[in-house]
Design a protein around this motif. Structure first.
Motif, PDB file in Angstrom:
ATOM      1  N   HIS A 140      14.462  21.986  57.510  1.00 57.47           N
ATOM      2  CA  HIS A 140      14.904  21.690  56.140  1.00 57.47           C
ATOM      3  C   HIS A 140      15.880  22.741  55.604  1.00 57.47           C
ATOM      4  N   TRP A 143      18.900  23.273  54.776  1.00 56.24           N
ATOM      5  CA  TRP A 143      20.134  22.544  54.509  1.00 56.24           C
ATOM      6  C   TRP A 143      21.033  23.263  53.498  1.00 56.24           C
ATOM      7  N   ASP A 144      20.466  23.993  52.563  1.00 56.15           N
ATOM      8  CA  ASP A 144      21.244  24.469  51.412  1.00 56.15           C
ATOM      9  C   ASP A 144      22.487  25.261  51.827  1.00 56.15           C
ATOM     10  N   MET A 148      24.082  17.068  47.777  1.00 58.77           N
ATOM     11  CA  MET A 148      23.560  16.285  48.885  1.00 58.77           C
ATOM     12  C   MET A 148      24.688  15.497  49.558  1.00 58.77           C
ATOM     13  N   GLY A 182      19.150  17.471  40.308  1.00 57.62           N
ATOM     14  CA  GLY A 182      19.189  18.465  41.372  1.00 57.62           C
ATOM     15  C   GLY A 182      19.835  19.772  40.957  1.00 57.62           C
ATOM     16  N   GLN A 231      15.192  23.266  40.830  1.00 59.50           N
ATOM     17  CA  GLN A 231      14.685  22.886  42.134  1.00 59.50           C
ATOM     18  C   GLN A 231      13.864  24.034  42.710  1.00 59.50           C
ATOM     19  N   ARG A 250      15.369  15.801  47.371  1.00 60.10           N
ATOM     20  CA  ARG A 250      16.508  15.380  48.196  1.00 60.10           C
ATOM     21  C   ARG A 250      16.579  13.854  48.170  1.00 60.10           C
TER      22      ARG A 250
END
Length: 423
Positions: free
Chosen positions: A51, A53-54, A67, A234, A239, A344
């Motif tokens: 996970h 991803w950021d 996203m 988001g 978050q 997400r």
């Protein structure tokens, strides 16, 4: 617009929704032919967190991670009986590493995760070691969702519609290459697809795809809205961080848990009866509407929806205003002043209806349950004129139809993990 009557973005969304080899071929035929960045020679150098991803995502002007535009969710069932074989584990890992070599780990390339549900772990003597992974259930007295019970959940995401379609076909084994790279394996013979879901997020995409049930015929979704409800979401400070949602100890340390809901939207009243101030009140809080804090879709809010500026006493505020905001209620789910979940989620037109695939990551499923409990606003409806759903945030505009819980293992355990990797 293309010469064939629909915009390229609208065509891209439709192709992803249809899926399959023919959709991929049509997509390649209409594409601008831009190059997709290739992946890494040695996938072992990627983060152990699936996970993570950021750092690989684009950001907006305020610094909020954005996203990817296009998403495919594949709900998968393992074809074998009993515990997975080592041969199948090797095959799955080879397929996933092929994708990592084929596509850059980014929104311009491909981001993906492979998670496992309670049904997968039923084949072992016990559930996943050190992780509470309950079967999905209704989380509000007014919902009756159908549980999702696949063995696994694959999430593919990219800004480029060609990428998610091609990666899906490569994993299915219907094509031998991905981004001109040879695949070393596929899911063929290991996983069967139980369900396929798709969606999108990003400024302009909801407006271009609002001709579906649940959205008024007046096409009211703002042109620059990233989601059907017309507001940005988001925000970075609203978050949970990737660190916050990561399992800290035990055999699955470095992983996370995932919850996936499918929510139908009904936005007739939202857009045609509610005023702009009412929508701001219900999405954020009445104080935001009174003070004009939200401009347009909310880009002016920066990295924070301003939830700290909404009245802390939610019940008292609701008695006074007759309405409570969605974000206002969620402030009650914070732990040590930090949100518990990392959203997400993305919109969908699956089945010709407006919807949301609400995908969230959290350290434990209990974190999601607590967050959803706050969203229910039961304390508000029991102690003010606010209804169980009416004027209770955005509850009256959505209906939860499906729920599923998953363990998202660290990358090193993503291929058909044992229930207890220490044994």
């Amino acid at each position: 617009m293309t010469g064939r009557g629909i915009s390229r973005r609208e065509f891209a969304k439709s192709a992803v929704a249809i899926g399959g080899v023919s959709a991929l071929a049509a997509c390649l035929d209409r594409s601008s032919g831009g190059t997709v960045p290739a992946g890494i020679d040695d996938p072992a150098n990627l983060p152990d967190r699936q996970h993570a991803w950021d750092d690989a995502l684009a950001t907006d002007d305020a610094g909020n991670p954005q996203m990817p535009n296009h998403h495919v969710l594949l709900l998968l069932d393992y074809t074998g009986d009993g515990a997975p074989t080592e041969a199948h584990r090797t095959q799955v890992e080879a397929a996933l590493r092929s994708l990592e070599r084929a596509y850059e780990w980014s929104n311009e390339g491909l981001l993906f995760t492979l998670a496992y549900g309670p049904a997968y772990f039923d084949r072992f003597d016990s559930g996943p070691a050190g992780v509470d992974l309950p079967t999905p259930e209704a989380l509000a007295p007014f919902e009756d969702p159908e549980p999702d019970t696949p063995d696994a959940l694959l999430h593919l995401a990219s800004d480029d519609e060609r990428v998610v379609l091609e990666a899906e076909e490569a994993l299915k084994g219907t094509t031998d290459t991905a981004n001109d790279h040879e695949m070393d394996g596929s899911f063929d013979g290991v996983f069967e697809t139980a369900a396929r879901r798709t969606g999108f997020i990003g400024a302009g995409l909801p407006a271009e795809n609002q001709d579906v049930d649940g959205i008024p015929d007046s096409e009211p979704v703002p042109e620059d809205a990233p989601l059907f409800m017309g507001f940005k979401s988001g925000f970075k400070r609203n978050q949970a961080s990737e660190d916050r949602v990561t399992i800290e100890a035990g055999p699955f340390a470095g992983g996370s848990t995932a919850h996936l809901s499918f929510i139908r939207l009904q936005l007739q009243q939202w857009y045609e009866q509610d005023s702009r101030d009412q929508r701001v009140s219900k999405m954020f809080c009445p104080a935001h509407a009174a003070e004009g804090k939200v401009e347009g879709v909310g880009e002016n809010l920066g990295t924070d929806s301003g939830i700290d500026e909404c009245p802390e006493d939610v019940v008292e505020s609701s008695r006074r205003e007759g309405v409570v905001g969605h974000a206002q209620k969620l402030s009650g789910a914070r732990e040590e002043n930090s949100p518990r979940i990392l959203r997400r989620d993305f919109d969908s037109t699956d089945g010709g209806e407006a919807g949301v695939h609400f995908l969230s990551l959290q350290q434990s499923i209990a974190d999601f349950v607590e967050t959803r409990r706050a969203m229910n606003g039961t304390d508000v409806s029991e102690n003010s004129a606010v209804g169980q759903r009416v004027n209770n945030g955005i509850l009256q505009y959505m209906r939860v139809e499906r729920r599923g819980n998953y363990l998202l293992p660290p990358r090193s355990l993503r291929a058909l993990p044992p229930a207890d990797p220490t044994q």
